[in-house]
Motif scaffolding. Structure first.
Motif, PDB file in Angstrom:
ATOM      1  N   ALA A 448      -1.787   3.979 -11.986  1.00 65.18           N
ATOM      2  CA  ALA A 448      -3.007   3.955 -11.171  1.00 65.18           C
ATOM      3  C   ALA A 448      -3.740   2.639 -11.419  1.00 65.18           C
ATOM      4  N   PHE A 449      -4.377   2.124 -10.383  1.00 66.06           N
ATOM      5  CA  PHE A 449      -5.151   0.889 -10.532  1.00 66.06           C
ATOM      6  C   PHE A 449      -6.191   0.792  -9.421  1.00 66.06           C
ATOM      7  N   GLU A 450      -7.099  -0.175  -9.595  1.00 64.22           N
ATOM      8  CA  GLU A 450      -8.206  -0.377  -8.661  1.00 64.22           C
ATOM      9  C   GLU A 450      -8.087  -1.743  -7.997  1.00 64.22           C
ATOM     10  N   ILE A 451      -8.333  -1.788  -6.698  1.00 63.03           N
ATOM     11  CA  ILE A 451      -8.410  -3.051  -5.960  1.00 63.03           C
ATOM     12  C   ILE A 451      -9.881  -3.352  -5.722  1.00 63.03           C
ATOM     13  N   LEU A 452     -10.335  -4.494  -6.210  1.00 65.48           N
ATOM     14  CA  LEU A 452     -11.744  -4.880  -6.109  1.00 65.48           C
ATOM     15  C   LEU A 452     -11.945  -5.773  -4.889  1.00 65.48           C
ATOM     16  N   LEU A 453     -12.927  -5.429  -4.045  1.00 68.82           N
ATOM     17  CA  LEU A 453     -13.213  -6.182  -2.823  1.00 68.82           C
ATOM     18  C   LEU A 453     -14.703  -6.462  -2.714  1.00 68.82           C
ATOM     19  N   PHE A 454     -15.036  -7.497  -1.926  1.00 69.76           N
ATOM     20  CA  PHE A 454     -16.437  -7.712  -1.551  1.00 69.76           C
ATOM     21  C   PHE A 454     -16.584  -7.890  -0.040  1.00 69.76           C
ATOM     22  N   GLN A 455     -15.484  -7.967   0.686  1.00 66.01           N
ATOM     23  CA  GLN A 455     -15.521  -8.110   2.139  1.00 66.01           C
ATOM     24  C   GLN A 455     -15.124  -6.787   2.789  1.00 66.01           C
ATOM     25  N   LYS A 456     -16.074  -6.185   3.499  1.00 69.76           N
ATOM     26  CA  LYS A 456     -15.816  -4.900   4.151  1.00 69.76           C
ATOM     27  C   LYS A 456     -14.654  -5.006   5.129  1.00 69.76           C
ATOM     28  N   SER A 457     -14.540  -6.152   5.810  1.00 68.62           N
ATOM     29  CA  SER A 457     -13.503  -6.316   6.819  1.00 68.62           C
ATOM     30  C   SER A 457     -12.098  -6.267   6.225  1.00 68.62           C
ATOM     31  N   PHE A 458     -11.964  -6.505   4.914  1.00 70.14           N
ATOM     32  CA  PHE A 458     -10.640  -6.540   4.307  1.00 70.14           C
ATOM     33  C   PHE A 458     -10.112  -5.146   3.992  1.00 70.14           C
ATOM     34  N   GLU A 459     -10.953  -4.138   4.148  1.00 68.85           N
ATOM     35  CA  GLU A 459     -10.484  -2.765   3.912  1.00 68.85           C
ATOM     36  C   GLU A 459      -9.342  -2.397   4.848  1.00 68.85           C
ATOM     37  N   ARG A 460      -9.363  -2.916   6.063  1.00 71.58           N
ATOM     38  CA  ARG A 460      -8.317  -2.570   7.024  1.00 71.58           C
ATOM     39  C   ARG A 460      -6.949  -3.103   6.600  1.00 71.58           C
ATOM     40  N   VAL A 461      -6.943  -4.116   5.703  1.00 68.44           N
ATOM     41  CA  VAL A 461      -5.687  -4.621   5.152  1.00 68.44           C
ATOM     42  C   VAL A 461      -5.281  -3.806   3.934  1.00 68.44           C
ATOM     43  N   VAL A 462      -6.252  -3.460   3.114  1.00 66.64           N
ATOM     44  CA  VAL A 462      -5.975  -2.797   1.839  1.00 66.64           C
ATOM     45  C   VAL A 462      -5.604  -1.334   2.018  1.00 66.64           C
ATOM     46  N   LEU A 463      -6.256  -0.641   2.932  1.00 64.43           N
ATOM     47  CA  LEU A 463      -6.037   0.807   3.047  1.00 64.43           C
ATOM     48  C   LEU A 463      -4.598   1.173   3.443  1.00 64.43           C
ATOM     49  N   PRO A 464      -3.958   0.460   4.377  1.00 62.31           N
ATOM     50  CA  PRO A 464      -2.543   0.768   4.638  1.00 62.31           C
ATOM     51  C   PRO A 464      -1.651   0.519   3.417  1.00 62.31           C
ATOM     52  N   PHE A 465      -1.956  -0.516   2.648  1.00 58.96           N
ATOM     53  CA  PHE A 465      -1.224  -0.797   1.404  1.00 58.96           C
ATOM     54  C   PHE A 465      -1.400   0.364   0.427  1.00 58.96           C
ATOM     55  N   LYS A 466      -2.621   0.834   0.301  1.00 57.89           N
ATOM     56  CA  LYS A 466      -2.926   1.988  -0.565  1.00 57.89           C
ATOM     57  C   LYS A 466      -2.142   3.218  -0.114  1.00 57.89           C
ATOM     58  N   GLN A 467      -2.122   3.468   1.198  1.00 51.92           N
ATOM     59  CA  GLN A 467      -1.432   4.645   1.723  1.00 51.92           C
ATOM     60  C   GLN A 467       0.077   4.565   1.489  1.00 51.92           C
ATOM     61  N   ASN A 468       0.633   3.368   1.612  1.00 53.11           N
ATOM     62  CA  ASN A 468       2.071   3.203   1.365  1.00 53.11           C
ATOM     63  C   ASN A 468       2.416   3.514  -0.088  1.00 53.11           C
ATOM     64  N   LEU A 469       1.575   3.032  -1.021  1.00 51.89           N
ATOM     65  CA  LEU A 469       1.847   3.276  -2.440  1.00 51.89           C
ATOM     66  C   LEU A 469       1.635   4.746  -2.815  1.00 51.89           C
ATOM     67  N   GLU A 470       0.732   5.409  -2.119  1.00 47.23           N
ATOM     68  CA  GLU A 470       0.500   6.828  -2.392  1.00 47.23           C
ATOM     69  C   GLU A 470       1.737   7.661  -2.087  1.00 47.23           C
ATOM     70  N   LYS A 471       2.590   7.171  -1.169  1.00 51.37           N
ATOM     71  CA  LYS A 471       3.839   7.876  -0.873  1.00 51.37           C
ATOM     72  C   LYS A 471       4.766   7.885  -2.080  1.00 51.37           C
ATOM     73  N   LEU A 472       4.535   6.954  -3.010  1.00 50.00           N
ATOM     74  CA  LEU A 472       5.303   6.896  -4.253  1.00 50.00           C
ATOM     75  C   LEU A 472       4.579   7.592  -5.400  1.00 50.00           C
ATOM     76  N   GLY A 473       3.454   8.235  -5.097  1.00 44.93           N
ATOM     77  CA  GLY A 473       2.695   8.917  -6.136  1.00 44.93           C
ATOM     78  C   GLY A 473       1.814   7.978  -6.951  1.00 44.93           C
ATOM     79  N   ILE A 474       1.556   6.795  -6.428  1.00 42.55           N
ATOM     80  CA  ILE A 474       0.723   5.814  -7.130  1.00 42.55           C
ATOM     81  C   ILE A 474      -0.711   5.971  -6.658  1.00 42.55           C
ATOM     82  N   ASP A 475      -1.630   6.078  -7.601  1.00 41.33           N
ATOM     83  CA  ASP A 475      -3.044   6.320  -7.297  1.00 41.33           C
ATOM     84  C   ASP A 475      -3.781   4.977  -7.235  1.00 41.33           C
ATOM     85  N   VAL A 476      -4.199   4.574  -6.032  1.00 39.78           N
ATOM     86  CA  VAL A 476      -4.893   3.300  -5.821  1.00 39.78           C
ATOM     87  C   VAL A 476      -6.329   3.588  -5.400  1.00 39.78           C
TER      88      VAL A 476
END
Length: 607
Positions: A448-476
Motif C-alpha cells: 500500500a502507498f500514497e500518491i501526493l498531489l496538489f493539482q486537482k486536475s491531475f486526479e483524472r490521471v491518477v485515479l485510473p492508475f489507482k484502479q488498475n493497481l487495485e485489480k492486483l490487490g494493491i491499496d493506493v
C-alpha cells in the motif's frame, strides 16, 4: 548546467557538502597568461563574436513600454528571497531583480557572455576562472558592483543559502579578490570544465545591503538588486509588480539589447487554474502557457479567438524535455525493491490516457534526457558499452541485454497482459494475494502507498492508475494538499509517490549530483527526490561532470541515463515538443524562436 524555461514553474532544490573555501585579498598574479574573453563555451567555439550587438532571436528595435500582466496558480508567496530554503518566493524575483556575471544564450548548447563580468579568463585546463567586472555595473541604489560583492555572494549563498548552491559550487577551492573589479576562483584538483560557466550563473548580491540583515529570513523586505527591474508594489501572497529600472546600467549590452522591454511586469495569484483560465479570456492578464491537453483542445474557443483578439499558437522547441513521471521515494520500505517498482509501472496505461484524456497530443517518455541526442536508445555499444563494462558486476544484466522501454498497450499488448506481468514480478519480489489483498509472503504486510498531489486536475490521471493497481490487490491512496504544503513535504521527502518533472539541459553537469548522487539522498531540499543511492550512479555522475568534450559527454550521459532507467526509479509519463501558448494581440514576439523555446523576456507591446 540546467536551464529552465522562464514560463515554467518547478520545485528547485539540491545539496552537497562544500569543500572549505578561502577568501583572500590581493593574491599573486598567475604565472600562466590568460587572455580576457567576451564569453565562454562549454565545448567548441562561441557563436557570437566580440562586440556583438544582440542575440539573433531578439528584436533589437523592440519598443519599450506597457505592462505585461501574468498569472500564477498557487497559494501565494511569503518571501522576496529566492536563495534560501525557507518560504515560497514571489514569482519573477530572481529573473527580474538580479543580474548574473554571465548570461546564457538560448540558441547554443551552453555558452555564456558578459553581463556583470565584462570579460572572463580561463586557462586551457580550466583549473581557475577570473571575472573582470564591468566598471559601469551598478546596484539599484547606485552603488558600484565590486569584486567584494562577488566574493560575498559566493560565501553567503554557499553557507546560508539554499542547499543547491553548496552542491553546485562544491568544487571551488578558493576565492581571491585581486582588485576592485577582478575576482578569481580556483578549483584545486577538480576536473570540472563546467565550473567557470556555472559560476557565471551566480546572482550577485549587494554586501552593503545584506551585511546587517538575516539572509535566511523569508520575509517581505524589498531587496536591492542590479537587474532590469525592481519591485514597485505588492500585496502579500496575492500580487507583485516589477517596474523597469530607469537608466538600467546594462541596457545596451549585447546580452540585454532587445530584451526586458516592458515598463512593468505584474503577477496575480490564483488558487484555481480554471478560474485563472477564465480570467485570461476575460482580459485580466495577457499571456498563458497551457499545460492541460484538455484545456488546449476544448477551452480556447470563442469570440476573442475568432476575431484575433487572442492569438493561440503551438510553438516548436528543441530543448530537452527531461523526465516527467510518477516518482518512487525509495527511502520508503515499500519501494526499496526495484522489482516492485518495475511491477507497478505495468499498471499505468499511457495509451489509454493519451487517447481518452489528452486528445492524442503527447509522446511517451523513455529517457531522462528526452528530446535530445543525450538520450540513450537500443542496446549499449561502442564507447558507451566500454564505460558500462567497468561496472558490469554491479549492474543488472538487463542494462546490457534489454533496451529500456516503459510498458505499453500498443498492438497485441493489453492492460490485462501487463497486469499479469506485474503479478509475476511481485511474486518474484515475495508478494502474494491473500483475501484479495497483495501482501508480503513473510511479513503479511499489505502493499500500500500514497500518491501526493496538489493539482486537482491531475486526479483524472491518477485515479485510473489507482484502479488498475487495485485489480492486483494493491491499496493506493490519493492525497490532495495545497501547493505550499506540497512544497514543504517534497522538500522533506515526506511522501511515497509524487508526480514530478525532472528538467534537463543540452549540457548536463554539476546539477546531476543534485538529482542522483548518494550524498544528496538524505539532504532535505535536494532534488534527489527518489533517494537514489548507488555507487555506480555516483561514478557515472562524476564522469559526466568531467567530460572533456561533447562526444565524451554524449557517451557518458547515455550510460548514466541507461543505468537510471533500469533502476526503475520512476514510471515515465509523456512529453510535448511544443510550447502551447495563448496571448492577447497587443503582445508581439520575435520572428525567430530559439531552440530553448518561448521566452517572454524577448517580447514587447505594440504601442
Amino acid at each position: 548546467m540546467i536551464k529552465i524555461p522562464k514560463a515554467s514553474l518547478c520545485i528547485f532544490t539540491a545539496s552537497l557538502l562544500l569543500a572549505s573555501t578561502a577568501l583572500t585579498a590581493e593574491a599573486e598574479p598567475e604565472a600562466r597568461a590568460t587572455a580576457p574573453l567576451h564569453g565562454i563555451a562549454m565545448h567548441g567555439a562561441l557563436k557570437y563574436p566580440e562586440g556583438f550587438r544582440h542575440f539573433e532571436y531578439v528584436n533589437p528595435d523592440a519598443p519599450k513600454g506597457g505592462e505585461l500582466k501574468l498569472s500564477v496558480v498557487t497559494n501565494g508567496f511569503d518571501s522576496f528571497n529566492p536563495f534560501v530554503i525557507r518560504g515560497i518566493a514571489a514569482a519573477g524575483i530572481n529573473t527580474y531583480v538580479y543580474d548574473t556575471l554571465l548570461e546564457s544564450s538560448a540558441d547554443e548548447a551552453f555558452s555564456e557572455y558578459g553581463v556583470i563580468a565584462e570579460t572572463v579568463e580561463v586557462p586551457e585546463d580550466r583549473s581557475f576562472v577570473i571575472f573582470n567586472l564591468n566598471k559601469q555595473a551598478r546596484f539599484h541604489d547606485g552603488k558600484a558592483i565590486t569584486a567584494n560583492d562577488v566574493a560575498f555572494s559566493f560565501k553567503i549563498l554557499t553557507t546560508e543559502g539554499h542547499p543547491f548552491y553548496k552542491n553546485y559550487y562544491a568544487d571551488v577551492e578558493s576565492v581571491t579578490i585581486e582588485n576592485r573589479h577582478r575576482v578569481r576562483f580556483d578549483f584545486g584538483d577538480a576536473d570540472n570544465r563546467e565550473l567557470p560557466l556555472i559560476l557565471g550563473q551566480m546572482p550577485i548580491l549587494p554586501e552593503h545591503f545584506w551585511k546587517d540583515r538575516d539572509f535566511q529570513s523569508s520575509g517581505l523586505t524589498i531587496p536591492v538588486g542590479s537587474g532590469p527591474y525592481r519591485i514597485a508594489s505588492f500585496e502579500a501572497g496575492r500580487s507583485v509588480t516589477y517596474e523597469r529600472v530607469d537608466n538600467y546600467w546594462a541596457e545596451d549590452l549585447g546580452t540585454r539589447r532587445g530584451r526586458f522591454n516592458f515598463d512593468r511586469v505584474s503577477y496575480e495569484y490564483y488558487n484555481d487554474d480554471t478560474v485563472a483560465l477564465e480570467a485570461f479570456k476575460a482580459g485580466n492578464f495577457d499571456f498563458r502557457l497551457e499545460t492541460s491537453a484538455k484545456n488546449w483542445a476544448t477551452a480556447y474557443t470563442g469570440r476573442q479567438f475568432e476575431n484575433g483578439d487572442i492569438v493561440k499558437a503551438a510553438v516548436e522547441h528543441h530543448r530537452p524535455t527531461g523526465m516527467q513521471g510518477f516518482l518512487f521515494n525509495t527511502r520508503k520500505p515499500v519501494f526499496r525493491d526495484p522489482l516492485v517498482r518495475k511491477a507497478l509501472a505495468y499498471g499505468f496505461d499511457f495509451e489509454w490516457a493519451n487517447r481518452n484524456l489528452f486528445f492524442d497530443q503527447y509522446t511517451r517518455t523513455s529517457s531522462y534526457f528526452e528530446n535530445s541526442d543525450l538520450a540513450s536508445s537500443g542496446l549499449p555499444d561502442g564507447r558507451e558499452l566500454a564505460i558500462l563494462d567497468n561496472y558490469r558486476d554491479q549492474l543488472s544484466p538487463a542494462v546490457f541485454t534489454e533496451a529500456y522501454s516503459p510498458p505499453d498497450t500498443v498492438g497485441e499488448n493489453t492492460l490485462r497482459g501487463n497486469l499479469r506481468t506485474a503479478l509475476k514480478l511481485l511474486t518474484n519480489a515475495g508478494y502474494q494475494i491473500r483475501d484479495g489483498k497483495m501482501v508480503h509472503s513473510e511479513t503479511g504486510k499489505p502493499l500500500a502507498f500514497e500518491i501526493l498531489l496538489f493539482q486537482k486536475s491531475f486526479e483524472r490521471v491518477v485515479l485510473p492508475f489507482k484502479q488498475n493497481l487495485e485489480k492486483l490487490g494493491i491499496d493506493v491512496t490519493v492525497r490532495m494538499v495545497d501547493s505550499n504544503q506540497y512544497v514543504q513535504r517534497v522538500r522533506n521527502f515526506d511522501f511515497d509517490m509524487i508526480s514530478q518533472v525532472l528538467p534537463q539541459s543540452d549540457s548536463p553537469g554539476n546539477e546531476q549530483r543534485d538529482y542522483w548522487h548518494s550524498s544528496n539522498a538524505g539532504v532535505a531540499g535536494s532534488r534527489n527526490f527518489m533517494g537514489v543511492s548507488d555507487p555506480v550512479v555516483d561514478s557515472l555522475v562524476e564522469l559526466v561532470i568531467q567530460a572533456p568534450d561533447r562526444e565524451s559527454l554524449l557517451h557518458r550521459t547515455h550510460a548514466l541515463d541507461r543505468v537510471l532507467l533500469h533502476g526503475h526509479y520512476v514510471i515515465p509519463h509523456w512529453h510535448l515538443r511544443k510550447d502551447r501558448i495563448a496571448y492577447w494581440h497587443q503582445l508581439k514576439r520575435p520572428e525567430l524562436t530559439p531552440k530553448d523555446g518561448v521566452d517572454l523576456n524577448n517580447w514587447w507591446i505594440e504601442p
